[in-house]
Motif scaffolding. Structure first.
Motif, mmCIF file in Angstrom:
data_model
loop_
_atom_site.group_PDB
_atom_site.id
_atom_site.type_symbol
_atom_site.label_atom_id
_atom_site.label_comp_id
_atom_site.label_asym_id
_atom_site.label_seq_id
_atom_site.Cartn_x
_atom_site.Cartn_y
_atom_site.Cartn_z
ATOM 1 N N LYS A 1 0.696 -1.193 -0.138
ATOM 2 C CA LYS A 1 -0.014 -0.019 0.177
ATOM 3 C C LYS A 1 0.919 1.320 0.090
ATOM 4 N N PHE B 1 0.628 5.347 0.148
ATOM 5 C CA PHE B 1 0.034 6.454 0.434
ATOM 6 C C PHE B 1 0.455 7.870 -0.243
ATOM 7 N N LYS C 1 -7.999 -2.187 7.303
ATOM 8 C CA LYS C 1 -8.795 -1.270 6.048
ATOM 9 C C LYS C 1 -8.581 -1.830 4.880
ATOM 10 N N MET D 1 -10.833 -4.795 4.642
ATOM 11 C CA MET D 1 -12.350 -4.686 4.817
ATOM 12 C C MET D 1 -12.709 -3.909 3.504
ATOM 13 N N GLY D 2 -11.875 -3.619 2.732
ATOM 14 C CA GLY D 2 -12.276 -3.012 1.461
ATOM 15 C C GLY D 2 -12.227 -1.365 1.583
ATOM 16 N N LEU D 3 -11.954 -1.019 2.778
ATOM 17 C CA LEU D 3 -11.910 0.597 3.019
ATOM 18 C C LEU D 3 -10.935 1.491 2.198
ATOM 19 N N ILE D 4 -9.625 0.740 2.050
ATOM 20 C CA ILE D 4 -8.958 1.353 0.954
ATOM 21 C C ILE D 4 -8.494 0.295 0.266
ATOM 22 N N HIS D 5 -7.863 0.891 -0.754
ATOM 23 C CA HIS D 5 -7.499 -0.051 -2.059
ATOM 24 C C HIS D 5 -6.104 -0.313 -2.023
ATOM 25 N N PHE E 1 -16.393 -6.374 11.982
ATOM 26 C CA PHE E 1 -15.154 -5.423 11.820
ATOM 27 C C PHE E 1 -15.549 -4.314 13.087
ATOM 28 N N PRO F 1 -13.590 -0.863 13.986
ATOM 29 C CA PRO F 1 -12.552 -0.095 13.906
ATOM 30 C C PRO F 1 -11.928 0.374 15.059
#
Ligand code: ATP
Ligand code: MG
Lengths: 258, 316
Positions: free
Chosen positions: B16, B18, B58, B61-65, B89, B91
């Motif tokens: 990942k 950023f 995250k 959980m598909g919250l960030i790619h 989940f 958080p």
């Protein structure tokens, strides 16, 4: 693919949150005050009393509907991200498009609820001052509701990728220009210049034509309104909003929530 | 789900990046991490602040790619969303719709998770009871304390009876009693056969709860395996606190046992290796010192973190 149960869960929660928010009652109170000041204004003049009264009333409904659509719309998604509530909601078997749709429908329901209250306020003031009330007024207020729904879609679209402040600026911009595109097209056509005419007619086609949702003049003057015209305007608003939401969903899918 | 894989969560070379701000400069937060969580275990995902634990969850959980690599849960790629009805989940530092009451809050999540009308109210009431919030079921969440919110968050994660539960620092911000309650809750999930993946940086929680761990430092996995094996390989030491020690004895400790002595006179403190402990204590007692405390010390996760961070620094 889209589950009505999940969408409605999101929508009802959105409405519930708005209903439990005191700011909205303050806004609603001001709107009702403005609608009823039409009565005061109309007593100052002997001619066209009803016209002034109802002009102010419908204008107030349209303005507050639009203002609340933008005010609530720009924070709609941002608030969920900012408060991190979106983490748990999206961790459920709920797609991002269902979430966005639910939020939007909840917002529209909130706006319509408020505008319905204003509409009742309008009817009561009209009735008290013995001004004529007919289907034209209902059409005008209904289309004001469609305008609010369209503006809510504009604000939601911007807020799905931008900050609330920028979204508000963009949305207000669209609101102002959206009321001018018709006049611009007329001006462009009358200018005699081929280029200007093309540009202004393109603008009219691409940007939302908010004047097509404005029937206040016809309503107030008691001019005839064709139901087909209203139906077409409703379809236009629904189609335009749907397109905006599809676009918003595409932007929203790519986002990282961090 | 009899044909579901034994490996419930599979993370494979996950990367990942950023982009802080609007620039094109990238900051790599996960450097191709891999680990596996097996069915029915309590898996600890352990690392210091900023290691990338939350980021990993995250992504899962598909919250960030993810920027690269793959991950799957229950055999489904994390890009899908339907399998999440088997996943719960919690958080990090959760915050919820504070206009809702505890009951409305759980009902909302149950609806979003697709729990049918039948039995929904019972399910919510039972869960509120389980996390000890029955007494506050009809109070708005804005009146909840931090510990109550954390428990509401756990109830929310369990509302659709998932078979896999992800918890991001479930015990943070809780007092000792609260921590114990959450630990018991997690153990109960374990006995029910659920798979739990939990993020933490607190070793004692891991020791008490987890079957296996992955240790992540600065976006890289440093260890994956049984927590017992990991601690066994570590040299143990003991912290000793003495009073009324004469200076020459202090010197003796320092030279013979390489104990870094802190303080002086009536209260000194140092750490010795386990094998020297007996001798040190004998000398202390023989010379008339007062033994104030002897605390066995597991080389803490902290020092593992520190050495890993230092190694990282040296690489650069
Ligand atoms: N939105 C963001 N933009 C840029 N960098 C980020 C962002 N969120 C996290 N990071 C960076 O990613 C790294 C990992 O963060 P992460 O929150 O995953 O750590 P963590 O292991 O959960 O730490 P903690 O124990 O503090 O919760 C950190 O170095 C952090 O600075
Ligand atoms: Mg974290």
């Amino acid at each position: 693919m889209i589950s009505p149960q999940r969408v409605s869960a999101i929508a009802t929660n959105t409405v519930r949150e708005a209903i439990r928010n005191k700011v909205l009652y303050v806004l609603l109170f001001f709107a009702l005050v403005l609608i009823s000041t039409g009565v005061l204004l109309s007593t100052l003049s002997y001619v066209e009393r009803d016209r002034i009264l109802q002009d102010v009333g419908i204008a107030a409904i349209r303005f507050f509907g639009a203002a609340m659509a933008i005010f609530l719309g720009v924070g709609l998604i941002h608030k969920e991200v900012d408060r991190r509530t979106i983490y748990t909601v999206l961790s459920k078997p709920l797609s991002r498009s269902e979430f966005l749709l639910g939020k939007y429908l909840g917002l529209v329901a909130t706006l319509w609820l408020q505008m319905a209250v204003m509409g009742v306020g309008f009817a009561v003031t009209s009735w008290l001052s013995e001004a004529p009330l007919d289907a034209g007024h209902a059409y005008a207020i209904g289309l004001a509701g469609m305008e609010a729904a369209l503006l809510a879609a504009v604000a939601t679209m911007f807020s799905s990728f931008s900050t609330p402040l920028l979204s508000a600026l963009f949305s207000v911009g669209i609101y102002l220009v959206g009321h001018l595109t018709r006049d611009l097209r007329e001006l462009g056509a009358a200018s005699g210049s081929e280029g200007t005419a093309t540009v202004t007619s393109l603008l009219h086609r691409v940007l939302p034509d908010l004047e097509s949702l404005n029937l206040s003049i016809q309503a107030v003057h008691g001019l005839p309104i064709a139901p087909a015209e209203v139906a077409f305007a409703v379809l236009y608003a629904v189609g335009y909003s749907a397109a905006l939401l599809v676009f918003a969903t595409i932007l929203f899918q790519r986002r990282d929530f961090r | 789900m009899s044909d579901a894989p034994e490996e419930i969560v599979v993370v494979d070379e996950l990367v990942k990046d950023f982009r802080p701000g609007f620039g094109l400069r990238k900051k790599r937060v996960l450097h191709g991490i891999s680990f596996k969580v097996r069915r029915g275990e309590i898996f600890g995902f352990v690392g210091p602040n900023g290691a990338g634990k939350t980021t990993t969850l995250k992504v899962l959980m598909g919250l960030i790619h993810a920027s690269g690599g793959r991950a799957s849960i229950l055999g489904h790629d994390i890009g899908e969303s339907a399998y999440r009805r088997h996943v719960g989940f919690l958080p990090e530092n959760p915050w919820f719709y504070d206009h809702l009451t505890g009951r409305e809050f759980l009902d909302f999540y149950a609806r979003v998770a697709g729990v049918g009308v039948a039995g929904r109210a019972d399910r919510c009431a039972e869960l509120l009871d389980r996390v000890g919030l029955s007494h506050a079921a009809d109070a708005r969440l804005r009146t909840y304390s931090k510990g109550m919110l954390q428990r509401a968050g756990i109830a929310q994660a369990l509302v659709h009876d998932p078979s896999v539960v992800f918890l991001d620092e479930p015990m943070s911000g809780l007092d000792p009693i609260g921590r114990k309650e959450i630990r018991d809750l997690i153990l109960r999930l374990h006995t029910e056969g659920k798979t739990v993946l939990m993020n933490t940086h607190i070793l004692s929680d891991v020791e008490m709860l987890c079957d296996r761990v992955a240790i992540i430092v600065q976006g890289r996995i440093r260890y994956e395996g049984c927590i017992g094996d990991f601690l066994q390989n570590e040299e143990r030491a003991t912290d000793v606190v003495l009073g009324a020690v004469s200076p020459d004895v202090v010197e003796q400790f320092e030279t013979r046992f390489e104990a870094g002595v802190k303080g002086r006179g009536d209260r000194i403190e140092f750490r010795v290796a386990e094998k020297h402990l007996e001798e040190v204590l004998r000398i202390a007692l023989d010379t008339g010192a007062e033994v104030k405390a002897v605390t066995p010390h597991r080389v803490s996760l902290e020092s593992i973190f520190l050495s890993a961070v230092e190694a990282e620094g040296a690489e650069r």
